[in-house]
Design an enzyme around this catalytic site. Structure first.
Site, PDB file in Angstrom:
ATOM      1  N   PRO A 181       0.892  -1.155  -0.320  1.00 47.85           N
ATOM      2  CA  PRO A 181       0.023  -0.036  -0.038  1.00 47.85           C
ATOM      3  C   PRO A 181       0.924   1.552   0.336  1.00 47.85           C
ATOM      4  O   PRO A 181       0.810   2.497   0.794  1.00 47.85           O
ATOM      5  CB  PRO A 181      -1.044  -0.073   0.846  1.00 47.85           C
ATOM      6  CG  PRO A 181       0.015  -0.711   2.031  1.00 47.85           C
ATOM      7  CD  PRO A 181       0.870  -1.755   1.464  1.00 47.85           C
ATOM      8  N   CYS A 182       1.385   1.628  -0.866  1.00 53.00           N
ATOM      9  CA  CYS A 182       2.089   2.783  -1.267  1.00 53.00           C
ATOM     10  C   CYS A 182       1.105   3.661  -1.715  1.00 53.00           C
ATOM     11  O   CYS A 182       2.271   5.401  -1.049  1.00 53.00           O
ATOM     12  CB  CYS A 182       2.807   2.401  -2.618  1.00 53.00           C
ATOM     13  SG  CYS A 182       2.026   2.474  -3.733  1.00 53.00           S
TER      14      CYS A 182
END
Length: 156
Positions: free
Chosen positions: A119-120
């Protein structure tokens, strides 16, 4: 390498992987669909569908991204950011043990090959601003609102 395309509320997701795991997930602007989902990607497709329906907050997939040791270290740290939470690039750099590595951390974040799974999108600017996102800021905003524990009309 097997490939599957699925429709999401924010574009077409392209999933790539094989028996060794999911190696790449990206988002496309053009609509594309897969006729048959390869066996090696069926679980990933199911988990993505659950995520977008709001029924999944954590992915449980075998991952096989290609990157440098440093990039993989950053991507591993991204996996620890809980659903519905955000951190800044500065906080992420501190967690990795070197506040001066903020640019390298941001660069590795931007090269994350596993859209949403790693989850950047949960990394934001120190002042709370949405900053850079390979899929476009409109998608980052959508993802953060989708994951927000307090549903509201707009988060940013």
């Amino acid at each position: 390498m097997e490939v599957a395309y699925i429709q999401t509320p924010i574009g077409t997701a392209k999933l790539e992987g094989d028996v060794h795991g999911l190696s790449s997930v990206s988002v496309l602007d053009n609509k594309k669909t897969s006729g048959t989902i390869p066996d090696d990607l069926k679980d990933a497709v199911r988990q993505f569908q659950e995520y977008f329906k709001g029924d999944r907050t954590v992915f449980n997939l075998k991952l096989n991204p290609t990157g440098t040791d440093f990039q993989k270290k950053v991507w591993d740290a991204l996996l620890k950011i809980p659903f519905g939470k955000t951190i800044s690039y500065l906080e992420l750099s501190k967690q990795l043990g070197d506040v001066k590595a903020i640019r390298a951390v941001a660069s590795a974040n931007g090269k994350n090959p596993l859209w949403i799974v790693v989850p950047c999108h949960r990394v934001i600017g120190t002042n709370g601003d949405l900053t850079g996102y390979a899929g476009g800021l409109h998608r980052k905003k959508w993802l953060l609102e989708h994951e927000s524990p307090a549903k509201q009309t707009t988060l940013f």
